[in-house]
Write a protein that holds these residues in place. Structure first.
Motif, PDB file in Angstrom:
ATOM      1  N   MET A 107       0.823  -1.203   0.000  1.00  0.00           N
ATOM      2  CA  MET A 107       0.000   0.000   0.000  1.00  0.00           C
ATOM      3  C   MET A 107       0.858   1.254   0.000  1.00  0.00           C
ATOM      4  O   MET A 107       0.454   2.267  -0.526  1.00  0.00           O
ATOM      5  CB  MET A 107      -0.938  -0.032   1.214  1.00  0.00           C
ATOM      6  N   ASP A 108       2.055   1.177   0.593  1.00  0.00           N
ATOM      7  CA  ASP A 108       2.939   2.343   0.614  1.00  0.00           C
ATOM      8  C   ASP A 108       3.304   2.783  -0.797  1.00  0.00           C
ATOM      9  O   ASP A 108       3.358   3.971  -1.078  1.00  0.00           O
ATOM     10  CB  ASP A 108       4.214   2.026   1.410  1.00  0.00           C
ATOM     11  N   GLY A 109       3.574   1.806  -1.700  1.00  0.00           N
ATOM     12  CA  GLY A 109       3.916   2.135  -3.082  1.00  0.00           C
ATOM     13  C   GLY A 109       2.772   2.832  -3.794  1.00  0.00           C
ATOM     14  O   GLY A 109       2.975   3.772  -4.556  1.00  0.00           O
ATOM     15  N   PHE A 110       1.544   2.353  -3.537  1.00  0.00           N
ATOM     16  CA  PHE A 110       0.360   2.961  -4.146  1.00  0.00           C
ATOM     17  C   PHE A 110       0.191   4.406  -3.676  1.00  0.00           C
ATOM     18  O   PHE A 110      -0.029   5.310  -4.487  1.00  0.00           O
ATOM     19  CB  PHE A 110      -0.886   2.134  -3.800  1.00  0.00           C
ATOM     20  N   LEU A 111       0.298   4.622  -2.365  1.00  0.00           N
ATOM     21  CA  LEU A 111       0.142   5.970  -1.819  1.00  0.00           C
ATOM     22  C   LEU A 111       1.241   6.908  -2.313  1.00  0.00           C
ATOM     23  O   LEU A 111       0.977   8.069  -2.643  1.00  0.00           O
ATOM     24  CB  LEU A 111       0.114   5.932  -0.293  1.00  0.00           C
ATOM     25  N   ALA A 112       2.474   6.398  -2.378  1.00  0.00           N
ATOM     26  CA  ALA A 112       3.588   7.217  -2.875  1.00  0.00           C
ATOM     27  C   ALA A 112       3.367   7.585  -4.338  1.00  0.00           C
ATOM     28  O   ALA A 112       3.542   8.739  -4.731  1.00  0.00           O
ATOM     29  CB  ALA A 112       4.905   6.477  -2.702  1.00  0.00           C
ATOM     30  N   ALA A 113       2.969   6.597  -5.154  1.00  0.00           N
ATOM     31  CA  ALA A 113       2.723   6.862  -6.577  1.00  0.00           C
ATOM     32  C   ALA A 113       1.607   7.884  -6.751  1.00  0.00           C
ATOM     33  O   ALA A 113       1.706   8.801  -7.579  1.00  0.00           O
ATOM     34  CB  ALA A 113       2.361   5.560  -7.299  1.00  0.00           C
ATOM     35  N   THR A 114       0.540   7.746  -5.958  1.00  0.00           N
ATOM     36  CA  THR A 114      -0.583   8.677  -6.052  1.00  0.00           C
ATOM     37  C   THR A 114      -0.163  10.089  -5.643  1.00  0.00           C
ATOM     38  O   THR A 114      -0.466  11.060  -6.346  1.00  0.00           O
ATOM     39  CB  THR A 114      -1.755   8.189  -5.163  1.00  0.00           C
ATOM     40  N   ALA A 115       0.542  10.203  -4.523  1.00  0.00           N
ATOM     41  CA  ALA A 115       0.951  11.522  -4.021  1.00  0.00           C
ATOM     42  C   ALA A 115       1.938  12.202  -4.968  1.00  0.00           C
ATOM     43  O   ALA A 115       1.792  13.394  -5.287  1.00  0.00           O
ATOM     44  CB  ALA A 115       1.562  11.394  -2.631  1.00  0.00           C
ATOM     45  N   ILE A 116       2.943  11.460  -5.421  1.00  0.00           N
ATOM     46  CA  ILE A 116       3.948  12.044  -6.326  1.00  0.00           C
ATOM     47  C   ILE A 116       3.287  12.465  -7.633  1.00  0.00           C
ATOM     48  O   ILE A 116       3.532  13.566  -8.131  1.00  0.00           O
ATOM     49  CB  ILE A 116       5.097  11.045  -6.573  1.00  0.00           C
ATOM     50  N   SER A 117       2.458  11.597  -8.191  1.00  0.00           N
ATOM     51  CA  SER A 117       1.793  11.914  -9.462  1.00  0.00           C
ATOM     52  C   SER A 117       0.861  13.105  -9.315  1.00  0.00           C
ATOM     53  O   SER A 117       0.815  13.972 -10.198  1.00  0.00           O
ATOM     54  CB  SER A 117       1.004  10.697  -9.962  1.00  0.00           C
ATOM     55  N   PHE A 118       0.122  13.156  -8.212  1.00  0.00           N
ATOM     56  CA  PHE A 118      -0.762  14.299  -7.979  1.00  0.00           C
ATOM     57  C   PHE A 118       0.052  15.593  -7.961  1.00  0.00           C
ATOM     58  O   PHE A 118      -0.279  16.561  -8.652  1.00  0.00           O
ATOM     59  CB  PHE A 118      -1.516  14.140  -6.653  1.00  0.00           C
ATOM     60  N   ALA A 119       1.131  15.610  -7.182  1.00  0.00           N
ATOM     61  CA  ALA A 119       1.935  16.828  -7.037  1.00  0.00           C
ATOM     62  C   ALA A 119       2.560  17.256  -8.353  1.00  0.00           C
ATOM     63  O   ALA A 119       2.501  18.434  -8.734  1.00  0.00           O
ATOM     64  CB  ALA A 119       3.022  16.608  -5.978  1.00  0.00           C
ATOM     65  N   VAL A 120       3.147  16.305  -9.075  1.00  0.00           N
ATOM     66  CA  VAL A 120       3.836  16.642 -10.328  1.00  0.00           C
ATOM     67  C   VAL A 120       2.848  17.161 -11.363  1.00  0.00           C
ATOM     68  O   VAL A 120       3.083  18.189 -12.012  1.00  0.00           O
ATOM     69  CB  VAL A 120       4.611  15.419 -10.872  1.00  0.00           C
ATOM     70  N   ILE A 121       1.723  16.485 -11.533  1.00  0.00           N
ATOM     71  CA  ILE A 121       0.762  16.896 -12.559  1.00  0.00           C
ATOM     72  C   ILE A 121       0.049  18.187 -12.157  1.00  0.00           C
ATOM     73  O   ILE A 121      -0.206  19.052 -12.999  1.00  0.00           O
ATOM     74  CB  ILE A 121      -0.241  15.756 -12.861  1.00  0.00           C
ATOM     75  N   PHE A 122      -0.249  18.358 -10.891  1.00  0.00           N
ATOM     76  CA  PHE A 122      -0.852  19.607 -10.427  1.00  0.00           C
ATOM     77  C   PHE A 122       0.050  20.787 -10.775  1.00  0.00           C
ATOM     78  O   PHE A 122      -0.397  21.787 -11.331  1.00  0.00           O
ATOM     79  CB  PHE A 122      -1.105  19.555  -8.915  1.00  0.00           C
ATOM     80  N   VAL A 123       1.336  20.645 -10.477  1.00  0.00           N
ATOM     81  CA  VAL A 123       2.304  21.712 -10.776  1.00  0.00           C
ATOM     82  C   VAL A 123       2.446  21.904 -12.284  1.00  0.00           C
ATOM     83  O   VAL A 123       2.486  23.035 -12.774  1.00  0.00           O
ATOM     84  CB  VAL A 123       3.670  21.398 -10.119  1.00  0.00           C
ATOM     85  N   ALA A 124       2.493  20.798 -13.033  1.00  0.00           N
ATOM     86  CA  ALA A 124       2.639  20.889 -14.487  1.00  0.00           C
ATOM     87  C   ALA A 124       1.459  21.610 -15.120  1.00  0.00           C
ATOM     88  O   ALA A 124       1.609  22.314 -16.122  1.00  0.00           O
ATOM     89  CB  ALA A 124       2.782  19.500 -15.093  1.00  0.00           C
TER      90      ALA A 124
END
Length: 195
Positions: free
Chosen positions: A1-18
């Motif tokens: 579950m840690d990998g899923f949460l990390a992937a979701t958080a990182i992707s959210f942050a990167v795409i939000f900023v992009a």
């Protein structure tokens, strides 16, 4: 579950900023002046979910076949390029603005179709592909979709409340700096894996 949460958080942050200062935000704001907010957000969400599902499929497939060191190196170069692309700026052309203003069909279909076509090959699609090479596909897809919808919703809300755009220079420089930070981080990671 840690990998899923990390992937979701990182992707959210990167795409939000992009997405900050991207032409998609300008399109969202333009559509929101013509249609009600909820159908505009539904159209954006559906189009984004489909484009980012394709993106993570491509990225996940590449990640399974290529060595991680080389993927990190390519991702680092891509993120540094995204930073430069962000500094260059992204404008909504007069033709794109007129199409958004003239649309008379269903708001969800009009917005969804316009966003789907606008996002093909856009930096957010390329960033999602890049992220999916290193993270789980579902977390990357969910985070990137939510990040883009949140950024476009922010543009609509702020645009309606203030009646004008956010300071473009501050957004541009902040987004470019975050891409550069991610790029340098991935570059260091790639050098460690390749040596």
């Amino acid at each position: 579950m840690d990998g899923f949460l990390a992937a979701t958080a990182i992707s959210f942050a990167v795409i939000f900023v992009a997405e900050l200062g991207d032409k998609s935000q300008l399109m969202a704001l333009t559509f929101a002046t013509r249609f009600k907010t909820v159908p505009v957000l539904i159209g954006i969400t559906v189009a984004t979910a489909v484009v980012h599902l394709v993106s993570v499929g491509i990225g996940y497939g590449l990640g399974a076949t290529l060595p991680t060191g080389w993927i990190s190196l390519v991702a680092a170069i891509a993120f540094l390029a995204f930073g430069a692309w962000t500094l260059r700026g992204d404008k909504l052309t007069d033709d794109e603005k007129q199409k958004a203003e003239r649309t008379t069909g269903s708001a969800i279909l009009a917005v969804g179709g316009a966003f789907f076509l606008a996002e093909l090959g856009d930096k957010t699609m390329l960033a999602t592909i890049t992220l999916a090479t290193q993270h789980g596909w579902f977390g990357t897809w969910l985070g990137s979709t939510l990040g883009m919808v949140a950024a476009d919703a922010l543009a609509i809300v702020v645009g309606r409340m203030l009646g004008r755009h956010l300071p473009e220079k501050a957004i541009k420089y902040g987004a470019a700096a975050l891409f550069a930070i991610f790029g340098v981080w991935l570059l260091v990671e790639a050098i460690r894996e390749l040596t």
